[in-house]
Write a protein that holds these residues in place. Structure first.
Motif, PDB file in Angstrom:
ATOM      1  N   GLY A 333      16.541 -10.471   3.324  1.00 11.78           N
ATOM      2  CA  GLY A 333      17.241 -10.262   4.589  1.00 11.78           C
ATOM      3  C   GLY A 333      16.922  -8.930   5.228  1.00 11.78           C
ATOM      4  O   GLY A 333      17.146  -8.731   6.421  1.00 11.78           O
ATOM      5  N   TYR A 334      16.406  -7.993   4.454  1.00 12.10           N
ATOM      6  CA  TYR A 334      16.069  -6.674   4.989  1.00 12.10           C
ATOM      7  C   TYR A 334      14.612  -6.657   5.472  1.00 12.10           C
ATOM      8  O   TYR A 334      13.848  -7.586   5.228  1.00 12.10           O
ATOM      9  N   PHE A 335      14.227  -5.574   6.154  1.00 12.63           N
ATOM     10  CA  PHE A 335      12.883  -5.468   6.725  1.00 12.63           C
ATOM     11  C   PHE A 335      12.159  -4.266   6.129  1.00 12.63           C
ATOM     12  O   PHE A 335      12.393  -3.120   6.538  1.00 12.63           O
ATOM     13  N   LEU A 336      11.283  -4.546   5.171  1.00 12.03           N
ATOM     14  CA  LEU A 336      10.520  -3.513   4.477  1.00 12.03           C
ATOM     15  C   LEU A 336       9.138  -4.073   4.161  1.00 12.03           C
ATOM     16  O   LEU A 336       9.020  -5.170   3.617  1.00 12.03           O
ATOM     17  N   HIS A 337       8.100  -3.315   4.519  1.00 11.54           N
ATOM     18  CA  HIS A 337       6.730  -3.818   4.426  1.00 11.54           C
ATOM     19  C   HIS A 337       5.820  -2.729   3.864  1.00 11.54           C
ATOM     20  O   HIS A 337       5.775  -1.609   4.385  1.00 11.54           O
ATOM     21  N   ALA A 338       5.100  -3.052   2.774  1.00 10.52           N
ATOM     22  CA  ALA A 338       4.111  -2.138   2.209  1.00 10.52           C
ATOM     23  C   ALA A 338       2.873  -2.208   3.103  1.00 10.52           C
ATOM     24  O   ALA A 338       2.056  -3.120   2.976  1.00 10.52           O
ATOM     25  N   HIS A 339       2.750  -1.231   4.001  1.00  7.88           N
ATOM     26  CA  HIS A 339       1.797  -1.323   5.099  1.00  7.88           C
ATOM     27  C   HIS A 339       0.397  -0.809   4.752  1.00  7.88           C
ATOM     28  O   HIS A 339      -0.606  -1.448   5.065  1.00  7.88           O
ATOM     29  N   GLN A 340       0.336   0.340   4.101  1.00  7.46           N
ATOM     30  CA  GLN A 340      -0.959   0.935   3.792  1.00  7.46           C
ATOM     31  C   GLN A 340      -1.005   1.451   2.366  1.00  7.46           C
ATOM     32  O   GLN A 340      -0.005   1.917   1.818  1.00  7.46           O
ATOM     33  N   LEU A 341      -2.200   1.355   1.797  1.00  6.78           N
ATOM     34  CA  LEU A 341      -2.429   1.848   0.439  1.00  6.78           C
ATOM     35  C   LEU A 341      -3.773   2.574   0.433  1.00  6.78           C
ATOM     36  O   LEU A 341      -4.783   2.021   0.876  1.00  6.78           O
ATOM     37  N   MET A 342      -3.780   3.799  -0.038  1.00  5.61           N
ATOM     38  CA  MET A 342      -5.011   4.561  -0.150  1.00  5.61           C
ATOM     39  C   MET A 342      -5.169   4.967  -1.617  1.00  5.61           C
ATOM     40  O   MET A 342      -4.236   5.492  -2.216  1.00  5.61           O
ATOM     41  N   LEU A 343      -6.319   4.672  -2.196  1.00 13.18           N
ATOM     42  CA  LEU A 343      -6.508   4.965  -3.619  1.00 13.18           C
ATOM     43  C   LEU A 343      -7.964   5.258  -3.939  1.00 13.18           C
ATOM     44  O   LEU A 343      -8.877   4.876  -3.199  1.00 13.18           O
ATOM     45  N   SER A 344      -8.143   5.946  -5.061  1.00 11.35           N
ATOM     46  CA  SER A 344      -9.480   6.130  -5.606  1.00 11.35           C
ATOM     47  C   SER A 344      -9.834   4.877  -6.401  1.00 11.35           C
ATOM     48  O   SER A 344      -9.062   4.447  -7.263  1.00 11.35           O
ATOM     49  N   HIS A 345     -10.982   4.287  -6.111  1.00  7.43           N
ATOM     50  CA  HIS A 345     -11.387   3.069  -6.809  1.00  7.43           C
ATOM     51  C   HIS A 345     -11.420   3.334  -8.315  1.00  7.43           C
ATOM     52  O   HIS A 345     -11.916   4.383  -8.763  1.00  7.43           O
ATOM     53  N   PRO A 346     -10.879   2.408  -9.129  1.00  8.40           N
ATOM     54  CA  PRO A 346     -10.748   2.661 -10.575  1.00  8.40           C
ATOM     55  C   PRO A 346     -12.071   2.841 -11.324  1.00  8.40           C
ATOM     56  O   PRO A 346     -12.067   3.387 -12.431  1.00  8.40           O
ATOM     57  N   THR A 347     -13.178   2.392 -10.776  1.00 13.73           N
ATOM     58  CA  THR A 347     -14.460   2.577 -11.476  1.00 13.73           C
ATOM     59  C   THR A 347     -15.463   3.408 -10.685  1.00 13.73           C
ATOM     60  O   THR A 347     -16.251   4.158 -11.269  1.00 13.73           O
ATOM     61  N   THR A 348     -15.448   3.337  -9.353  1.00 15.01           N
ATOM     62  CA  THR A 348     -16.440   4.078  -8.566  1.00 15.01           C
ATOM     63  C   THR A 348     -15.896   5.392  -8.011  1.00 15.01           C
ATOM     64  O   THR A 348     -16.669   6.244  -7.565  1.00 15.01           O
ATOM     65  N   ASN A 349     -14.550   5.546  -8.023  1.00 13.52           N
ATOM     66  CA  ASN A 349     -13.868   6.711  -7.448  1.00 13.52           C
ATOM     67  C   ASN A 349     -13.999   6.794  -5.926  1.00 13.52           C
ATOM     68  O   ASN A 349     -13.572   7.767  -5.318  1.00 13.52           O
ATOM     69  N   GLU A 350     -14.587   5.796  -5.306  1.00 13.36           N
ATOM     70  CA  GLU A 350     -14.629   5.752  -3.849  1.00 13.36           C
ATOM     71  C   GLU A 350     -13.206   5.611  -3.315  1.00 13.36           C
ATOM     72  O   GLU A 350     -12.380   4.896  -3.889  1.00 13.36           O
ATOM     73  N   VAL A 351     -12.906   6.336  -2.239  1.00 12.22           N
ATOM     74  CA  VAL A 351     -11.569   6.253  -1.656  1.00 12.22           C
ATOM     75  C   VAL A 351     -11.485   5.002  -0.787  1.00 12.22           C
ATOM     76  O   VAL A 351     -12.257   4.829   0.147  1.00 12.22           O
ATOM     77  N   ILE A 352     -10.548   4.141  -1.132  1.00 14.70           N
ATOM     78  CA  ILE A 352     -10.362   2.866  -0.448  1.00 14.70           C
ATOM     79  C   ILE A 352      -9.035   2.882   0.303  1.00 14.70           C
ATOM     80  O   ILE A 352      -8.005   3.293  -0.238  1.00 14.70           O
TER      81      ILE A 352
END
Length: 374
Positions: A333-352
Motif C-alpha cells: 500500500g505504500y510507495f517505495l521504489h529502489a530506483h538506482q544502484l551503483m556498484l563495482s562489478h564483482p569480478t571486473t571492478n568496473e563501475v556499473i
C-alpha cells in the motif's frame, strides 16, 4: 567509487510463469534428541513449534494424519517418542495470496542479474508466501535453461518495487553480499562524520530510492541517524523492527524532490548508507513523515497497532494460526521504489549503474512531462 560507465543493459526482457492455484505444501523434518525422549507427540510439537500453531492446532494436524514417525502416519497425539526417531510434519497445500509473477531484467552478465521487482511480490519464502516469490521464478527460469538459478543477495520488502540484485556464481554472491555488509559496517563503526564523498570512495555499492511521504518536509535535506531495533509483535514470530534507542545504528540521507501542497505529500529521494530491515519506512516515519499508504509504521517509527499482550488464538483449517488481523511488515500500500544502484562489478571492478524505471506516482512533474513527450 569512480565515475560509472554506461550501463550495459539488456534489451527489455521479461519472464515469469503463472502461479498454480495451490502450492505443494511444505515438509518439516526433525530427529528426536535425548532431551525429547519419552515426550508425547503433542508435547513435542506444541512446545517446540508453538509459534506455528496453538495446542489445539497441533492436535488437529496430528489427527489429520499430517505427521509421520519413522515413515508411518501417526494420529495418536499421546504416542511416546524415542531417541533417533525421524519426524516429518507435512503442511497441507494452500492458496497463497495474490502476487505478481512477471519480472523485468534490467541488467545481466555471466556473474549477476538485476531485476525490476514489482510491488506485491515477496523475494524469499516466508509466512504465507512459500511459492509465490522471486526465488521460485528464478528457479523455474533456470530449470528451463538447465542451469543453476541466480540467488538474491539482498532483500526488498514485499510492497517495495525496483532493483533486486542476484548473483549467478558463488564468487559473485560472496563479493556482492560483502558489499552490502560493508556498507552497514561503516555505520556500525560510528563513522557518521565521514563526508558523503569519502563514504562513496570506500563503499562498493550505493542504493538510491524514491518514496512518497505524508506531509510537507520543511528542509530540503535531512540526515536521519535513528538506530533500529526489534520488539515482540503479534503475528511476527521473529519480532518487528522499529525505531529504538537501543537498536543498531542506521543512516539515511533524504533529499526533497517535490512538494505537493494540495495533496499534502512530498516526493523524496533516499540514499541508505546502511541496510537495516524496513529502514526507509521506519526512518521517514520516525521524523513524522511515514510513507503515504504505509499500513504499519506511523509517526515515531512505531507500528500503528501495538499490543504485545494480544494473541489471536484462532487457527486455520491446517491448524496453524490465522493471518494476523493487525498490520504486518509484508502488507503493501505504500510507495517505495529502489530506483538506482551503483556498484563495482564483482569480478571486473568496473563501475556499473543500473536504473529501474519509475512508477508514475514517483515521478517529478518534469520527469512525467519528458516521458509523455518521448
Amino acid at each position: 567509487m569512480s565515475n560509472p560507465s554506461e550501463t550495459r543493459q539488456t534489451q527489455t526482457q521479461r519472464f515469469g510463469l503463472l502461479w498454480p492455484d495451490l502450492n505443494d505444501g511444505l515438509s518439516y523434518n526433525d530427529v528426536v534428541r535425548s532431551s525429547d525422549s519419552e515426550s508425547t507427540l503433542i508435547e513435542f510439537y506444541s512446545s517446540k513449534y508453538k509459534n506455528s500453531a496453538p495446542l489445539q492446532g497441533w492436535l488437529q494436524r496430528i489427527e489429520n494424519g499430517q505427521i509421520r514417525v519413522d515413515g508411518t502416519v501417526v494420529t495418536d497425539p499421546k504416542t511416546i517418542l524415542r531417541v533417533g526417531s525421524e519426524l516429518v510434519y507435512h503442511r497441507l497445500p494452500w492458496r497463497e495470496p495474490d502476487a505478481p509473477c512477471l519480472l523485468e531484467v534490467l541488467y545481466e552478465d555471466g556473474d549477476m542479474i538485476a531485476l525490476n521487482k514489482p510491488s506485491g511480490l515477496q523475494v524469499l519464502p516466508g509466512g504465507l508466501f512459500q511459492q509465490r516469490t522471486v526465488l521460485t521464478q528464478l528457479q523455474w527460469q533456470a530449470s528451463k535453461k538447465q542451469e543453476p538459478h541466480p540467488v538474491p543477495v539482498h532483500r526488498l520488502g514485499r510492497g517495495t518495487s525496483g532493483i533486486l540484485l542476484c548473483a549467478k556464481t558463488k564468487l559473485a554472491k560472496t563479493r556482492l553480499a560483502a558489499y552490502f555488509a560493508n556498507g552497514t559496517s561503516y555505520i556500525e563503526g560510528n563513522r557518521y562524520r565521514k563526508t558523503n564523498m569519502e563514504m562513496c570512495g570506500t563503499r562498493k555499492i550505493t542504493k538510491i530510492y524514491r518514496a512518497l511521504v505524508t506531509g510537507l518536509l520543511d528542509e530540503d535535506k535531512v540526515l536521519i541517524k535513528q538506530p533500529i531495533g526489534m520488539v515482540q509483535y503479534p503475528g511476527v514470530a521473529k519480532g518487528l523492527y522499529v525505531a529504538s534507542s537501543s537498536g543498531k545504528p542506521a543512516l539515511s540521507k533524504v533529499d526533497v524532490l517535490e512538494r505537493n501542497m494540495q495533496g499534502n505529500n512530498t516526493l523524496v529521494q533516499v540514499e541508505i548508507q546502511s541496510g537495516r530491515p524496513h529502514q526507509i519506512r521506519i526512518h521517514l516515519a520516525f521524523i513524522g513523515h511515514p510513507l503515504l499508504g504505509d499500513p504499519l509504521y506511523v509517526g515515531g517509527g512505531q507500528p500503528m497497532c501495538f499490543d504485545p499482550e494480544f494473541v489471536d488464538g484462532s487457527f486455520a483449517q491446517d491448524g496453524g494460526y490465522q493471518r494476523p488481523t493487525n498490520p504486518v511488515p509484508g502488507d503493501c500500500g505504500y510507495f517505495l521504489h529502489a530506483h538506482q544502484l551503483m556498484l563495482s562489478h564483482p569480478t571486473t571492478n568496473e563501475v556499473i549503474k543500473i536504473t529501474a524505471p519509475l512508477p508514475s506516482i514517483l515521478q517529478t512533474q518534469d520527469e512525467a512531462k519528458e516521458i509523455s513527450i518521448n
